[in-house]
Design an enzyme around this catalytic site. Structure first.
Site, PDB file in Angstrom:
ATOM      1  N   ASP A 172     -10.369  -0.477   0.674  1.00  0.00           N
ATOM      2  CA  ASP A 172     -10.460   0.967   0.842  1.00  0.00           C
ATOM      3  C   ASP A 172     -11.880   1.393   0.472  1.00  0.00           C
ATOM      4  O   ASP A 172     -12.625   0.638  -0.151  1.00  0.00           O
ATOM      5  CB  ASP A 172      -9.467   1.682  -0.082  1.00  0.00           C
ATOM      6  CG  ASP A 172      -8.036   1.531   0.405  1.00  0.00           C
ATOM      7  OD1 ASP A 172      -7.840   1.381   1.622  1.00  0.00           O
ATOM      8  OD2 ASP A 172      -7.119   1.567  -0.435  1.00  0.00           O
ATOM      9  N   ARG A 221      -0.979   6.451  15.993  1.00  0.00           N
ATOM     10  CA  ARG A 221      -0.933   7.766  15.367  1.00  0.00           C
ATOM     11  C   ARG A 221      -1.849   8.737  16.103  1.00  0.00           C
ATOM     12  O   ARG A 221      -2.685   8.318  16.895  1.00  0.00           O
ATOM     13  CB  ARG A 221      -1.312   7.691  13.878  1.00  0.00           C
ATOM     14  CG  ARG A 221      -2.664   7.085  13.600  1.00  0.00           C
ATOM     15  CD  ARG A 221      -2.873   6.910  12.076  1.00  0.00           C
ATOM     16  NE  ARG A 221      -3.969   5.973  11.828  1.00  0.00           N
ATOM     17  CZ  ARG A 221      -4.218   5.388  10.659  1.00  0.00           C
ATOM     18  NH1 ARG A 221      -3.466   5.627   9.620  1.00  0.00           N
ATOM     19  NH2 ARG A 221      -5.237   4.557  10.531  1.00  0.00           N
ATOM     20  N   ARG A 263       0.824  -1.210   0.000  1.00  0.00           N
ATOM     21  CA  ARG A 263       0.000   0.000   0.000  1.00  0.00           C
ATOM     22  C   ARG A 263       0.855   1.256   0.000  1.00  0.00           C
ATOM     23  O   ARG A 263       0.404   2.305  -0.396  1.00  0.00           O
ATOM     24  CB  ARG A 263      -0.859   0.047   1.276  1.00  0.00           C
ATOM     25  CG  ARG A 263      -2.033  -0.885   1.321  1.00  0.00           C
ATOM     26  CD  ARG A 263      -2.606  -0.935   2.733  1.00  0.00           C
ATOM     27  NE  ARG A 263      -3.166   0.343   3.194  1.00  0.00           N
ATOM     28  CZ  ARG A 263      -4.401   0.751   2.946  1.00  0.00           C
ATOM     29  NH1 ARG A 263      -5.204   0.010   2.232  1.00  0.00           N
ATOM     30  NH2 ARG A 263      -4.840   1.887   3.416  1.00  0.00           N
ATOM     31  N   TYR A 310      -9.508  -6.240   3.280  1.00  0.00           N
ATOM     32  CA  TYR A 310      -8.977  -4.925   3.624  1.00  0.00           C
ATOM     33  C   TYR A 310      -9.262  -3.961   2.470  1.00  0.00           C
ATOM     34  O   TYR A 310      -8.370  -3.542   1.745  1.00  0.00           O
ATOM     35  CB  TYR A 310      -7.472  -5.067   3.885  1.00  0.00           C
ATOM     36  CG  TYR A 310      -6.749  -3.855   4.457  1.00  0.00           C
ATOM     37  CD1 TYR A 310      -7.410  -2.677   4.782  1.00  0.00           C
ATOM     38  CD2 TYR A 310      -5.380  -3.904   4.677  1.00  0.00           C
ATOM     39  CE1 TYR A 310      -6.725  -1.585   5.302  1.00  0.00           C
ATOM     40  CE2 TYR A 310      -4.685  -2.824   5.196  1.00  0.00           C
ATOM     41  CZ  TYR A 310      -5.366  -1.675   5.502  1.00  0.00           C
ATOM     42  OH  TYR A 310      -4.666  -0.600   6.011  1.00  0.00           O
ATOM     43  N   ARG A 362       9.120   6.564  -3.650  1.00  0.00           N
ATOM     44  CA  ARG A 362       9.432   7.336  -4.844  1.00  0.00           C
ATOM     45  C   ARG A 362      10.688   8.184  -4.692  1.00  0.00           C
ATOM     46  O   ARG A 362      10.977   8.688  -3.627  1.00  0.00           O
ATOM     47  CB  ARG A 362       8.273   8.214  -5.269  1.00  0.00           C
ATOM     48  CG  ARG A 362       7.268   8.613  -4.244  1.00  0.00           C
ATOM     49  CD  ARG A 362       6.262   9.536  -4.913  1.00  0.00           C
ATOM     50  NE  ARG A 362       4.895   9.050  -4.826  1.00  0.00           N
ATOM     51  CZ  ARG A 362       4.038   9.410  -3.874  1.00  0.00           C
ATOM     52  NH1 ARG A 362       4.399  10.248  -2.942  1.00  0.00           N
ATOM     53  NH2 ARG A 362       2.819   8.941  -3.864  1.00  0.00           N
ATOM     54  N   GLU A 404      -4.709   7.083  18.565  1.00  0.00           N
ATOM     55  CA  GLU A 404      -5.254   5.828  18.059  1.00  0.00           C
ATOM     56  C   GLU A 404      -4.445   4.650  18.596  1.00  0.00           C
ATOM     57  O   GLU A 404      -3.230   4.602  18.426  1.00  0.00           O
ATOM     58  CB  GLU A 404      -5.172   5.892  16.526  1.00  0.00           C
ATOM     59  CG  GLU A 404      -5.944   4.825  15.817  1.00  0.00           C
ATOM     60  CD  GLU A 404      -6.000   5.109  14.304  1.00  0.00           C
ATOM     61  OE1 GLU A 404      -6.110   6.289  13.896  1.00  0.00           O
ATOM     62  OE2 GLU A 404      -5.904   4.142  13.541  1.00  0.00           O
ATOM     63  N   ARG A 439      -8.521  -6.711  13.760  1.00  0.00           N
ATOM     64  CA  ARG A 439      -7.909  -5.713  14.605  1.00  0.00           C
ATOM     65  C   ARG A 439      -8.969  -4.676  14.921  1.00  0.00           C
ATOM     66  O   ARG A 439      -9.783  -4.301  14.064  1.00  0.00           O
ATOM     67  CB  ARG A 439      -6.734  -5.026  13.900  1.00  0.00           C
ATOM     68  CG  ARG A 439      -5.568  -5.928  13.642  1.00  0.00           C
ATOM     69  CD  ARG A 439      -4.964  -6.506  14.890  1.00  0.00           C
ATOM     70  NE  ARG A 439      -4.209  -5.509  15.655  1.00  0.00           N
ATOM     71  CZ  ARG A 439      -3.717  -5.745  16.863  1.00  0.00           C
ATOM     72  NH1 ARG A 439      -3.917  -6.920  17.460  1.00  0.00           N
ATOM     73  NH2 ARG A 439      -3.032  -4.816  17.494  1.00  0.00           N
TER      74      ARG A 439
HETATM   75  N1  UDP Z   1       2.910   1.641   7.554  1.00  0.00           N
HETATM   76  C1  UDP Z   1       4.153   1.784   8.154  1.00  0.00           C
HETATM   77  N2  UDP Z   1       4.531   2.996   8.654  1.00  0.00           N
HETATM   78  C2  UDP Z   1       3.722   4.073   8.592  1.00  0.00           C
HETATM   79  C3  UDP Z   1       2.459   3.952   7.961  1.00  0.00           C
HETATM   80  C4  UDP Z   1       2.085   2.720   7.459  1.00  0.00           C
HETATM   81  O1  UDP Z   1       4.898   0.833   8.246  1.00  0.00           O
HETATM   82  O2  UDP Z   1       4.125   5.145   9.084  1.00  0.00           O
HETATM   83  C5  UDP Z   1       2.529   0.329   7.021  1.00  0.00           C
HETATM   84  C6  UDP Z   1       1.936  -0.571   8.070  1.00  0.00           C
HETATM   85  O3  UDP Z   1       2.361  -1.898   7.808  1.00  0.00           O
HETATM   86  C7  UDP Z   1       0.457  -0.435   7.847  1.00  0.00           C
HETATM   87  C8  UDP Z   1       0.370  -0.266   6.347  1.00  0.00           C
HETATM   88  O4  UDP Z   1       1.555   0.444   6.004  1.00  0.00           O
HETATM   89  O5  UDP Z   1      -0.247  -1.553   8.294  1.00  0.00           O
HETATM   90  C9  UDP Z   1      -0.846   0.489   5.890  1.00  0.00           C
HETATM   91  O6  UDP Z   1      -0.973   1.668   6.646  1.00  0.00           O
HETATM   92  P1  UDP Z   1      -2.078   2.777   6.409  1.00  0.00           P
HETATM   93  O7  UDP Z   1      -1.829   3.830   7.419  1.00  0.00           O
HETATM   94  O8  UDP Z   1      -2.106   3.129   4.980  1.00  0.00           O
HETATM   95  O9  UDP Z   1      -3.391   1.975   6.741  1.00  0.00           O
HETATM   96  P2  UDP Z   1      -4.822   2.502   7.227  1.00  0.00           P
HETATM   97  O10 UDP Z   1      -4.844   2.219   8.672  1.00  0.00           O
HETATM   98  O11 UDP Z   1      -4.836   3.972   6.950  1.00  0.00           O
HETATM   99  O12 UDP Z   1      -5.799   1.690   6.472  1.00  0.00           O
END
Ligand code: UDP
Length: 369
Positions: free
Chosen positions: A354, A278, A170, A352, A174, A304, A247
């Site tokens: 979106d 976060r 995901r 999972y 870049r 969170e 989760r």
């Molecule tokens: N992830 C990470 N560090 C970050 C943000 C995301 O390693 O700072 C990884 C982590 O494995 C996570 C995945 O990317 O489960 C997807 O995160 P995202 O925040 O996109 O998921 P959301 O909770 O927003 O669906």
């Protein structure tokens, strides 16, 4: 029978399904066990701020059809998700891009950054077998250790070696200076909140809130020709084959008497020690302004915390590892044998998804009806 469709769950899947069927002249009843519509995208206004009660939702998609569809129900603002990572007080730009590499290694050109990543990637030979290997083979060990490992293990409650590689795919990598988290053609937040958008989708539908379908299943089933079930598939079958793992997320919300707490909508705490994953500062989804364009004097933040789901909690994320995948396949067989019931959405399909994918899935399913 009174209704063509009984739709269980007033989240995005249910609302889109209801809209499509109403547009075809069908009669629908939408029910939800919560006291509000919009499922986990629900927002409510507090101190003039559209508060994302079940966590941050940032709409993004590459699918023009889905984008045009949602724009029928809301005006989207120009919000671009660019989270900041906080690793023990060091701040890094996300997703992994030239700003991140500059801060991490002091490099200033793509060539220098690429040379370091290529060197560190060598650790992994062959196809990555798990999230750890996938991460290292994408960005190398330094970034993995500081920005991925702790966050991921907190979010999933599992070792990165025991998680599927696809989760990390995901995250884009870049070699340009670009903090836009999503590789998406279209992105934004519905002005006025998601609840209003879902309300617009459901216009004309009969909606009953605060009622639990599974507790009164037979009676509800007798009301409609077909049922669309968007709750958890294992709950539908009374967990008869065992529990699927999810989760869950817990939020500690705080209204603060200051205008600006962290200067960004999302800050990820990527170390292992900080207990939250976060902090969301909701006002920045709409640039800190109310609908008249005035600056909002207060702010609301949500810390969170990720936890393993147990009965009674809200399920948020399916745990799409091998074990759960196998169990889901068994439930899916039961689901296919269930006459006149459609299972849909993140919980109904244990996927999972979106938001845009959920909408696309609902639209597609409707075409088959
Ligand atoms: N992830 C990470 N560090 C970050 C943000 C995301 O390693 O700072 C990884 C982590 O494995 C996570 C995945 O990317 O489960 C997807 O995160 P995202 O925040 O996109 O998921 P959301 O909770 O927003 O669906």
């Amino acid at each position: 029978m009174k209704y063509d469709y009984l739709i269980v769950g007033a989240g995005l899947y249910g609302a889109v399904f209801a809209r499509q069927m109403m547009d075809r002249g069908k009669k629908v009843l939408v029910i939800d066990k919560r006291e509000h519509i919009a499922g986990n995208v629900y927002t409510e206004k507090i101190e003039g701020i559209n508060f994302h009660k079940y966590g941050a939702h940032i709409f993004h998609t590459n699918n023009t059809e889905v984008w045009n569809y949602v724009n029928r129900f809301a005006v989207f603002n120009r919000f671009t998700n660019s989270p900041v990572a906080n690793y023990k007080g060091e701040l890094y730009s996300l997703p992994f891009n030239m700003y991140t590499f500059n801060k991490m290694w002091g490099v200033t050109t793509p060539e220098q950054a690429s040379a370091i990543i290529e060197e560190q990637k060598k650790e992994i030979t062959g196809e990555p077998k798990n999230l750890e290997e996938q991460a290292i083979s994408l960005v190398g060990r330094d970034i993995y250790e500081k920005l991925i490992k702790g966050y991921t293990e907190k979010q999933w409650g599992r070792d990165c070696k025991d998680l599927p590689a696809f989760i990390i795919k995901r995250l884009p990598v870049r070699l340009v200076f670009d903090n836009n988290y999503f590789n998406a053609l279209y992105q934004g937040i519905p002005v006025g909140g998601y609840t209003k958008m879902v309300e617009n989708m459901l216009k004309g539908a009969e909606v009953k809130l605060g009622v639990d379908y599974l507790e009164d299943k037979e009676r509800y089933d007798s009301m409609a020709e077909k049922v669309v079930f968007t709750g958890a598939i294992d709950a539908y079958f009374g967990y008869s084959l065992g529990y699927l793992e999810y989760r869950s997320v817990r939020f500690e919300n705080e209204i603060m008497d200051i205008p600006n707490f962290q200067g960004n909508a999302a800050v990820n705490y990527t170390d292992r020690e900080t207990p939250w994953t976060r902090i969301i500062e909701h006002k920045w989804f709409e640039f800190g302004k109310d609908e008249q364009g005035n600056d909002l004097p207060k702010t609301i933040i949500s810390r969170e915390y990720s936890s393993e789901w147990k009965p009674g909690d809200e399920p948020y994320y399916p745990v799409n590892d091998e074990k759960n995948g196998k169990l889901y396949e068994k439930y899916k067989k039961l689901a296919q044998a269930e006459k006149n019931v459609i299972f849909g959405g993140r919980l109904g399909e244990y996927k999972y998804y979106d938001m845009d994918q959920v909408i696309a899935a609902a639209l597609e399913r409707c075409l088959k009806e």
